[in-house]
Motif scaffolding. Structure first.
Motif, short mmCIF file in Angstrom:
data_model
loop_
_atom_site.label_atom_id
_atom_site.label_comp_id
_atom_site.label_asym_id
_atom_site.label_seq_id
_atom_site.Cartn_x
_atom_site.Cartn_y
_atom_site.Cartn_z
N VAL A 197 78.99 39.83 60.18
CA VAL A 197 77.99 39.09 59.43
C VAL A 197 76.95 40.07 58.88
O VAL A 197 76.52 40.99 59.59
CB VAL A 197 77.29 38.05 60.31
N SER A 198 76.56 39.87 57.65
CA SER A 198 75.50 40.67 57.04
C SER A 198 74.38 39.73 56.60
O SER A 198 74.58 38.84 55.78
CB SER A 198 76.04 41.43 55.83
N LEU A 199 73.20 39.96 57.15
CA LEU A 199 72.02 39.17 56.81
C LEU A 199 71.02 40.11 56.14
O LEU A 199 70.80 41.22 56.62
CB LEU A 199 71.41 38.54 58.06
N ASN A 200 70.41 39.65 55.05
CA ASN A 200 69.62 40.57 54.24
C ASN A 200 68.25 40.03 53.86
O ASN A 200 68.07 38.81 53.71
CB ASN A 200 70.40 40.90 52.96
N CYS A 201 67.32 40.96 53.70
CA CYS A 201 65.99 40.64 53.20
C CYS A 201 65.56 41.72 52.23
O CYS A 201 65.97 42.87 52.36
CB CYS A 201 64.96 40.60 54.35
N THR A 202 64.73 41.33 51.29
CA THR A 202 64.06 42.31 50.44
C THR A 202 62.57 42.15 50.62
O THR A 202 62.07 41.07 50.99
CB THR A 202 64.42 42.10 48.95
N TYR A 203 61.83 43.23 50.40
CA TYR A 203 60.38 43.16 50.53
C TYR A 203 59.73 43.87 49.36
O TYR A 203 60.35 44.72 48.71
CB TYR A 203 59.92 43.74 51.87
N SER A 204 58.51 43.50 49.09
CA SER A 204 57.83 44.04 47.91
C SER A 204 56.67 44.96 48.26
O SER A 204 56.23 45.74 47.42
CB SER A 204 57.31 42.89 47.02
N ASN A 205 56.17 44.88 49.49
CA ASN A 205 54.99 45.66 49.88
C ASN A 205 55.42 47.04 50.37
O ASN A 205 56.02 47.17 51.43
CB ASN A 205 54.23 44.91 50.97
N SER A 206 55.11 48.06 49.60
CA SER A 206 55.50 49.42 49.97
C SER A 206 54.82 49.91 51.25
O SER A 206 55.24 50.89 51.84
CB SER A 206 55.15 50.39 48.83
N ALA A 207 53.75 49.22 51.67
CA ALA A 207 53.04 49.64 52.88
C ALA A 207 53.79 49.26 54.15
O ALA A 207 53.48 49.78 55.22
CB ALA A 207 51.65 49.00 52.89
N PHE A 208 54.76 48.37 54.06
CA PHE A 208 55.53 47.99 55.25
C PHE A 208 56.28 49.21 55.78
O PHE A 208 57.00 49.88 55.05
CB PHE A 208 56.53 46.88 54.92
N GLN A 209 56.09 49.47 57.09
CA GLN A 209 56.71 50.64 57.71
C GLN A 209 57.62 50.26 58.87
O GLN A 209 58.31 51.11 59.42
CB GLN A 209 55.62 51.59 58.24
N TYR A 210 57.61 49.02 59.21
CA TYR A 210 58.15 48.59 60.50
C TYR A 210 58.71 47.19 60.29
O TYR A 210 58.05 46.36 59.68
CB TYR A 210 56.95 48.58 61.46
N PHE A 211 59.92 46.97 60.79
CA PHE A 211 60.59 45.72 60.45
C PHE A 211 61.20 45.11 61.70
O PHE A 211 61.64 45.82 62.61
CB PHE A 211 61.68 45.99 59.40
N MET A 212 61.25 43.80 61.70
CA MET A 212 61.77 43.08 62.86
C MET A 212 62.75 42.01 62.43
O MET A 212 62.68 41.48 61.31
CB MET A 212 60.62 42.41 63.62
N TRP A 213 63.65 41.70 63.33
CA TRP A 213 64.54 40.55 63.18
C TRP A 213 64.33 39.62 64.37
O TRP A 213 64.30 40.06 65.52
CB TRP A 213 66.00 40.99 63.13
N TYR A 214 64.19 38.34 64.04
CA TYR A 214 64.07 37.30 65.05
C TYR A 214 65.27 36.36 64.94
O TYR A 214 65.77 36.10 63.84
CB TYR A 214 62.79 36.49 64.86
N ARG A 215 65.66 35.81 66.07
CA ARG A 215 66.70 34.79 66.12
C ARG A 215 66.05 33.50 66.60
O ARG A 215 65.32 33.51 67.59
CB ARG A 215 67.83 35.21 67.06
N GLN A 216 66.33 32.42 65.90
CA GLN A 216 65.74 31.14 66.29
C GLN A 216 66.83 30.08 66.40
O GLN A 216 67.43 29.70 65.40
CB GLN A 216 64.67 30.70 65.26
N TYR A 217 67.02 29.62 67.62
CA TYR A 217 67.93 28.50 67.82
C TYR A 217 67.23 27.21 67.43
O TYR A 217 66.00 27.13 67.43
CB TYR A 217 68.40 28.45 69.27
N SER A 218 68.04 26.20 67.14
CA SER A 218 67.50 24.94 66.66
C SER A 218 66.48 24.36 67.65
O SER A 218 66.72 24.30 68.85
CB SER A 218 68.63 23.94 66.44
N ARG A 219 65.32 24.01 67.12
CA ARG A 219 64.24 23.37 67.90
C ARG A 219 63.66 24.27 68.99
O ARG A 219 63.09 23.79 69.97
CB ARG A 219 64.72 22.05 68.49
#
Lengths: 113, 112
Positions: free
Chosen positions: A19-41
């Motif tokens: 599986v490939s999950l993707n995001c794009t961002y626009s703020n060049s100041a972002f230096q650090y990135f996270m992924w969260y998993r959320q189960y239903s409810r």
């Protein structure tokens, strides 16, 4: 334009797929990135975090950052039905002494047995 | 280890009634605390954050308020609920100077 954009899906794959999950961002100041998993409810659960560019691997999960194109990805190998959840990418901005996260809207993933 | 407790899990309230959601963190001191609201398909919206007792910053003007009466307690309140206040409310904490936030299990609020 949102600072963090994420394809909402839904994404449906067979068990065992990559599986490939993707995001794009626009703020060049972002230096650090996270992924969260959320189960239903349920509340989001921190899955992985990574600095700067490159890959970070944790078991079946790999987080990848490409700062030149402002693109972040989460790969899931050998996907399982238990991976079915909404995945949120996030990046922090600073305001005073508190750090705040900018979240994508989430991608809903279903892994079919 | 640190844990975060948020209650109740589900709440149905009539329009115009008051609201009080409580969140407590265990196993750490002087955490940064956050209230978020999550609408379907729209991601997480930061409502309030706090860096210490009595210190509250509001991100979005609205019908809600927050208070931090103790170091590890964060309360979300409203004097009169609106239909538009319905949603999934999440409390979170982070260590000072760190970006990783850890979330509670959420409260699903339905205003009828």
């Amino acid at each position: 334009q949102k600072e963090v954009e994420q394809d909402p899906g839904p994404l449906s794959v067979p068990e065992g797929a990559i599986v490939s999950l993707n995001c794009t961002y626009s703020n060049s100041a972002f230096q650090y990135f996270m992924w969260y998993r959320q189960y239903s409810r349920k509340g989001p659960e921190l899955l992985m975090y990574t600095y700067s560019s490159g890959n970070k691997e944790d078991g079946r999960f790999t987080a990848q950052v490409d700062k030149s194109s402002k693109y972040i990805s989460l790969f899931i190998r050998d996907s399982q039905p238990s991976d079915s959840a909404t995945y949120l990418c996030a990046a922090p901005s600073s305001s005073g002494s508190a750090r705040q996260l900018t979240f994508g809207s989430g991608t809903q993933l279903t892994v079919l047995p | 280890s640190q844990t975060i407790h948020q209650w109740p899990a589900t709440l149905v309230q009539p329009v115009g009634s008051p609201l009080s959601l409580e969140c407590t963190v265990e196993g750490t001191s002087n955490p940064n605390l956050y209230w978020y609201r999550q609408a379907a398909g729209r991601g997480l919206q930061l409502l309030f954050y706090s860096v210490g007792i009595g210190q509250i910053s509001s991100e979005v003007p609205q019908n809600l308020s927050a208070s931090r009466p103790q170091d590890r307690q964060f309360i979300l309140s409203s004097k009169k609920l609106l239909l538009s206040d319905s949603g999934f409310y999440l409390c979170a904490w982070s260590r000072g100077g760190r970006a990783e936030a850890f979330f509670g299990q959420g409260t699903r609020l339905t205003v009828v």
